[in-house]
Write a protein that holds these residues in place. Structure first.
Motif, PDB file in Angstrom:
ATOM      1  N   ASN A   7      -7.082  -1.202  -5.822  1.00  0.00           N
ATOM      2  CA  ASN A   7      -7.801   0.073  -5.853  1.00  0.00           C
ATOM      3  C   ASN A   7      -6.820   1.234  -5.844  1.00  0.00           C
ATOM      4  O   ASN A   7      -5.760   1.152  -5.224  1.00  0.00           O
ATOM      5  CB  ASN A   7      -8.729   0.233  -4.646  1.00  0.00           C
ATOM      6  CG  ASN A   7      -9.699  -0.911  -4.463  1.00  0.00           C
ATOM      7  OD1 ASN A   7      -9.610  -1.640  -3.489  1.00  0.00           O
ATOM      8  ND2 ASN A   7     -10.629  -1.078  -5.395  1.00  0.00           N
ATOM      9  N   LEU A  22      -8.911   3.088  -1.325  1.00  0.00           N
ATOM     10  CA  LEU A  22      -9.794   2.149  -0.629  1.00  0.00           C
ATOM     11  C   LEU A  22     -10.206   2.734   0.714  1.00  0.00           C
ATOM     12  O   LEU A  22      -9.350   3.093   1.536  1.00  0.00           O
ATOM     13  CB  LEU A  22      -9.079   0.813  -0.402  1.00  0.00           C
ATOM     14  CG  LEU A  22      -9.792  -0.197   0.510  1.00  0.00           C
ATOM     15  CD1 LEU A  22     -11.105  -0.667  -0.103  1.00  0.00           C
ATOM     16  CD2 LEU A  22      -8.874  -1.382   0.821  1.00  0.00           C
ATOM     17  N   SER A  58      -5.042   3.838   1.383  1.00  0.00           N
ATOM     18  CA  SER A  58      -6.024   3.133   2.199  1.00  0.00           C
ATOM     19  C   SER A  58      -6.405   4.014   3.386  1.00  0.00           C
ATOM     20  O   SER A  58      -5.539   4.539   4.092  1.00  0.00           O
ATOM     21  CB  SER A  58      -5.456   1.800   2.696  1.00  0.00           C
ATOM     22  OG  SER A  58      -6.367   1.144   3.548  1.00  0.00           O
ATOM     23  N   PHE A  77      -0.944   4.409   3.920  1.00  0.00           N
ATOM     24  CA  PHE A  77      -1.907   3.718   4.771  1.00  0.00           C
ATOM     25  C   PHE A  77      -2.249   4.614   5.952  1.00  0.00           C
ATOM     26  O   PHE A  77      -1.440   4.779   6.874  1.00  0.00           O
ATOM     27  CB  PHE A  77      -1.332   2.394   5.273  1.00  0.00           C
ATOM     28  CG  PHE A  77      -2.303   1.582   6.093  1.00  0.00           C
ATOM     29  CD1 PHE A  77      -3.252   0.780   5.477  1.00  0.00           C
ATOM     30  CD2 PHE A  77      -2.255   1.618   7.478  1.00  0.00           C
ATOM     31  CE1 PHE A  77      -4.147   0.024   6.233  1.00  0.00           C
ATOM     32  CE2 PHE A  77      -3.145   0.877   8.244  1.00  0.00           C
ATOM     33  CZ  PHE A  77      -4.085   0.077   7.620  1.00  0.00           C
ATOM     34  N   VAL A 127      -2.563  -1.354  -3.394  1.00  0.00           N
ATOM     35  CA  VAL A 127      -3.536  -0.293  -3.147  1.00  0.00           C
ATOM     36  C   VAL A 127      -2.769   1.022  -3.095  1.00  0.00           C
ATOM     37  O   VAL A 127      -1.721   1.116  -2.444  1.00  0.00           O
ATOM     38  CB  VAL A 127      -4.295  -0.528  -1.823  1.00  0.00           C
ATOM     39  CG1 VAL A 127      -5.189   0.656  -1.495  1.00  0.00           C
ATOM     40  CG2 VAL A 127      -5.117  -1.812  -1.892  1.00  0.00           C
ATOM     41  N   ILE A 137       0.859  -1.182   0.000  1.00  0.00           N
ATOM     42  CA  ILE A 137       0.000   0.000   0.000  1.00  0.00           C
ATOM     43  C   ILE A 137       0.896   1.233   0.000  1.00  0.00           C
ATOM     44  O   ILE A 137       1.867   1.309   0.753  1.00  0.00           O
ATOM     45  CB  ILE A 137      -0.927   0.009   1.237  1.00  0.00           C
ATOM     46  CG1 ILE A 137      -1.845  -1.222   1.219  1.00  0.00           C
ATOM     47  CG2 ILE A 137      -1.752   1.294   1.290  1.00  0.00           C
ATOM     48  CD1 ILE A 137      -2.702  -1.379   2.466  1.00  0.00           C
ATOM     49  N   ARG A 192     -11.739   1.458   3.960  1.00  0.00           N
ATOM     50  CA  ARG A 192     -11.922   0.145   4.579  1.00  0.00           C
ATOM     51  C   ARG A 192     -13.272   0.062   5.307  1.00  0.00           C
ATOM     52  O   ARG A 192     -13.775   1.065   5.834  1.00  0.00           O
ATOM     53  CB  ARG A 192     -10.780  -0.128   5.559  1.00  0.00           C
ATOM     54  CG  ARG A 192      -9.392   0.031   4.930  1.00  0.00           C
ATOM     55  CD  ARG A 192      -8.259  -0.426   5.839  1.00  0.00           C
ATOM     56  NE  ARG A 192      -8.115   0.327   7.052  1.00  0.00           N
ATOM     57  CZ  ARG A 192      -7.407   1.448   7.183  1.00  0.00           C
ATOM     58  NH1 ARG A 192      -6.804   1.990   6.135  1.00  0.00           N
ATOM     59  NH2 ARG A 192      -7.289   2.053   8.350  1.00  0.00           N
TER      60      ARG A 192
END
Length: 360
Positions: free
Chosen positions: A278, A281, A257, A234, A254, A231, A283
């Motif tokens: 994605n 994203l 996120s 994040f 990703v 990611i 979550r």
């Protein structure tokens, strides 16, 4: 001058000259002491890790451990002690330094304060962040290359380590740093406020490129390149009032996120390209009370993100009040259609407007 000595003298700058420095323990950051290298000429690389079980049990009040096999361990090494409770599954993770030795038995710099028992598969590994700061404030890290030597090291996740790891810090400025090839995160900061990361590269890390961690307020993430990580950025738990702008985020699983109580963040002017799952994203978390609300995704460029039939921006769970405005979406790969924005059935007040779309 070592960082601790500089701190005692009221702060200052430690310059790391051109060269390759192989680390067996972290460089421990100090308040008010800036760490400045010479760009690509200054390389800090982690030595290969070694792991062994504990040979004897150690209780929470002990300050010594006994290793089954001490080959590859030296006084001065940074280590990570891990165990998993056989009944509850609770994980114990401790970072320490080996300070004295008698055969296979080592003294630690600090007592354990946790039980490390053979019945819980207690192990010792030579794992640590390359740069580590805990409870430090007001410093800069600039112009360094940090290499985690991923192929020759076991994994240690971003709650405990990274090429740079910060815990309970304030006003840290990271600029012109390359964090690469770590078997964990590139740059991770936990419960840290007013952290600025700009003009950095975080690439080829097993987990997260940049990890603004739990409870971190007002992070600024600007003009970075984040590629080849799991990611790119994040947002962990409770990250608020953050800014991610003008970053290039490419070739990650990703791109960005966002989740658990990550609210009121602005993501703007970024180029997000080639994300395998994605581009962004949100979550699902554990219901609306835990979701990431009131975030804005504005004026970004999305290119060739998501698999066939997937979504460039996927908003899951009870996420509310998300604004997606004036973004450009381009798809050059053909195949089955991909959704611009996928909104889950429990989401509310998702505004999508001003999009420029090609091939989606």
């Amino acid at each position: 001058m070592p960082p601790k000595a500089s701190r005692r003298l009221g702060g200052g700058t430690v310059r790391i000259l051109a060269g390759t420095y192989r680390l067996r323990n972290a460089v421990y950051l100090q308040s008010g002491v800036h760490l400045i290298g010479e760009g690509e000429k200054t390389l800090l690389i982690k030595e290969p890790s070694t792991t062994t079980p504990l040979k004897l049990d150690s209780d929470w009040y002990d300050q010594e451990i006994t290793l089954h096999d001490a080959t590859g361990f030296r006084v001065g090494d940074g280590i990570c002690l891990r165990a998993k409770d056989a009944k509850t599954g609770r994980q114990t993770v401790l970072k320490r330094t080996l300070t004295a030795r008698s055969g296979n038995r080592f003294k630690l710099d600090k007592p354990l304060r946790e039980n490390l028992w053979q019945m819980n598969d207690a192990t010792c590994s030579t794992l640590f962040p390359l740069l580590s700061g805990e409870f430090v404030d007001d410093l800069r890290i600039e112009n360094l290359v940090l290499d985690g030597n991923r192929k020759h090291n076991a994994e240690l996740d971003g709650n405990y380590a990274g090429c740079i790891f910060l815990q309970d810090c304030n006003r840290i400025h990271i600029r012109g740093v390359t964090a690469r090839n770590n078997h964990g995160d590139g740059i991770s900061w936990q419960i840290c406020h007013d952290v600025v990361v700009e003009n950095c590269v975080s690439e080829n890390n097993k987990n997260l490129g940049l990890h603004p961690g739990s409870g971190s307020q007002r992070p600024i993430i600007r003009n970075n390149t984040l590629r080849g990580n799991d990611i790119g950025i994040f947002f962990c738990w409770g990250v608020k009032y953050g800014l991610a702008e003008q970053n290039t985020i490419e070739g990650n699983r990703v791109g960005i996120s966002i989740g658990h109580r990550d609210t009121d963040n602005l993501i703007t002017g970024n180029t997000i390209r080639g994300s395998k799952l994605n581009g962004v994203l949100f979550r699902p978390e554990r219901g609306p009370d835990f979701a990431g609300h009131r975030n804005r995704i504005e004026r970004n460029t999305f290119i060739d993100n998501a698999p066939e039939g997937g979504a460039v921006i996927d908003i899951q769970g009870g996420t509310e009040s998300i604004t997606i405005r004036d973004n450009t979406f381009t798809e050059n790969r053909g195949g089955k259609k991909r959704d611009l924005v996928k909104k889950g059935p429990e989401t509310k007040q998702i505004v999508v407007e001003g999009s420029q779309v090609k091939g989606l």
